[in-house]
Design an enzyme around this catalytic site. Sequence first.
Site, mmCIF file in Angstrom:
data_model
loop_
_atom_site.group_PDB
_atom_site.id
_atom_site.type_symbol
_atom_site.label_atom_id
_atom_site.label_comp_id
_atom_site.label_asym_id
_atom_site.label_seq_id
_atom_site.Cartn_x
_atom_site.Cartn_y
_atom_site.Cartn_z
ATOM 1 N N GLY A 1 -16.575 5.545 -3.633
ATOM 2 C CA GLY A 1 -15.854 6.161 -2.502
ATOM 3 C C GLY A 1 -15.584 5.147 -1.402
ATOM 4 O O GLY A 1 -15.326 5.509 -0.261
ATOM 5 N N TYR B 1 -3.416 12.462 0.337
ATOM 6 C CA TYR B 1 -2.712 11.551 -0.581
ATOM 7 C C TYR B 1 -1.555 12.281 -1.262
ATOM 8 O O TYR B 1 -0.431 11.797 -1.299
ATOM 9 C CB TYR B 1 -3.717 11.021 -1.614
ATOM 10 N N ASP C 1 -4.545 0.659 -9.522
ATOM 11 C CA ASP C 1 -5.981 0.389 -9.640
ATOM 12 C C ASP C 1 -6.394 0.125 -11.090
ATOM 13 O O ASP C 1 -7.125 -0.831 -11.389
ATOM 14 C CB ASP C 1 -6.789 1.565 -9.077
ATOM 15 N N GLU D 1 0.837 -1.208 0.000
ATOM 16 C CA GLU D 1 0.000 0.000 0.000
ATOM 17 C C GLU D 1 0.869 1.253 0.000
ATOM 18 O O GLU D 1 1.827 1.360 0.757
ATOM 19 C CB GLU D 1 -0.892 -0.022 1.241
HETATM 20 C C1 GLA Z 1 -5.191 4.704 -4.213
HETATM 21 C C2 GLA Z 1 -4.444 4.995 -5.516
HETATM 22 C C3 GLA Z 1 -3.461 3.879 -5.847
HETATM 23 C C4 GLA Z 1 -2.567 3.560 -4.653
HETATM 24 C C5 GLA Z 1 -3.387 3.363 -3.398
HETATM 25 C C6 GLA Z 1 -2.535 3.178 -2.173
HETATM 26 O O1 GLA Z 1 -6.020 3.606 -4.378
HETATM 27 O O2 GLA Z 1 -5.354 5.140 -6.574
HETATM 28 O O3 GLA Z 1 -2.714 4.237 -6.974
HETATM 29 O O4 GLA Z 1 -1.594 4.548 -4.493
HETATM 30 O O5 GLA Z 1 -4.261 4.456 -3.163
HETATM 31 O O6 GLA Z 1 -1.805 2.000 -2.258
#
Ligand code: GLA
Length: 392
Positions: free
Chosen positions: A127, A227, A177, A35
């Site tokens: 979300g 983030y 993702d 993560e």
């Molecule tokens: C979100 C982002 C991913 C990744 C995760 C954390 O989902 O879209 O690219 O950075 O957070 O692992």
Amino acid sequence: MVNTSDLMNRFQQAFPGSAPTLAVRAPGRVNLIGEHTDYNDGYVLPIAMSQCLYVMAAPADGDTIEVRSTAFADQPARFSAADPGEPDAPGMPSWSSYTRGVAAMLVKRGIRLQPSRLLIHSEVPIGGGVSSSAALEVGSGLALLTLAGQTMDPVELALLCQEAEHQYAHSPCGIMDQFICALGKEYYALLLDCRSREFEHIPMPFDNAVLLVMNTQVKHEIGGGEYGIRRRQCEQAVEVLKGRYPQIQSLRDVKPAMLFAQRQALDPLIFRRAQHVVTEIQRTTEAADALRHGRLEDFGALMFDSHQSLRDDYEVSCPELDALVEIAREVAGVYGARMTGGGFGGCAIALVEQGAVEALQSAIASEYNHRFEKPALVYPTTASEGARVQRL
Ligand code: GLA
């Protein structure tokens, strides 16, 4: 593959007199471990979930693409097929920026999009931290490509969708993702090297184990500032560490021992951020190895360690996620549990022996649901296929 009759009805309600000619199924994702490593060039180990988002589509007359969503039924979007417009174009509902962004990227690559109607229906919680946005991007991309009579390599599509998310949704996400949504494989997890983009599908030896998703129902938003702040803190760590190790490009190049040797040179907060990333990258390769050899106890222990690191060093958890993981830790037959995805809400996951699922569910019902505003939604998921098109 798709329960089309329900989706057909929904399409006809949204667009009376018109019938869809194709259905795209695009899965959400659950990251097993790894993560906040993707934007540090590290490893991730996600699966494509069995819960999916669907895009039903039909060609249309005229020159526009009309997009509707069952989740935002009162907010339709319409834009030009030849020119989907700039980010933040006025009058566009924000949910549609993912589809419009992908359309714009396809046009930019010279693809002639067809006028069409698209209906989005998602069983991936929006979300919920399980990547409904990547499912919407990849699903929209495949629908628009197919209507235009084109195909695209899934890695290229994933990268295009990531670019759309950066530019149109202003979320500085990594590649995980979109990649897993496009390249998931049934019964397999995907070990992705986010630097080289080499990947390996690893079978999930889960005959006797279940992967449970535990949704806190706390909304997760990666466009929200934290983030981006984490990304910059990682860059700051690299800047300082370069003074000592000029060859490093990203935290991927930093081994734990290298980081510890430079502890004094780093601001304590930046050190903790980097500590999470470098140890998480190591945990991810170890977890992939444990999975390859069916060592679920080891895999589970790494999940717990990952959660602790995300909670204490990276500080992206929240009380609800922590509570779910702590409850799971006390239930016999739980191999491991951790938050999944960006954090600040969303979902945790637990890897559980088949026979312990009920015990975990009732522990959550008695220890969690009265403590927090909303009950946790708990359901099993399995590794499924990446996004696919079905002609109707
Ligand atoms: C979100 C982002 C991913 C990744 C995760 C954390 O989902 O879209 O690219 O950075 O957070 O692992």
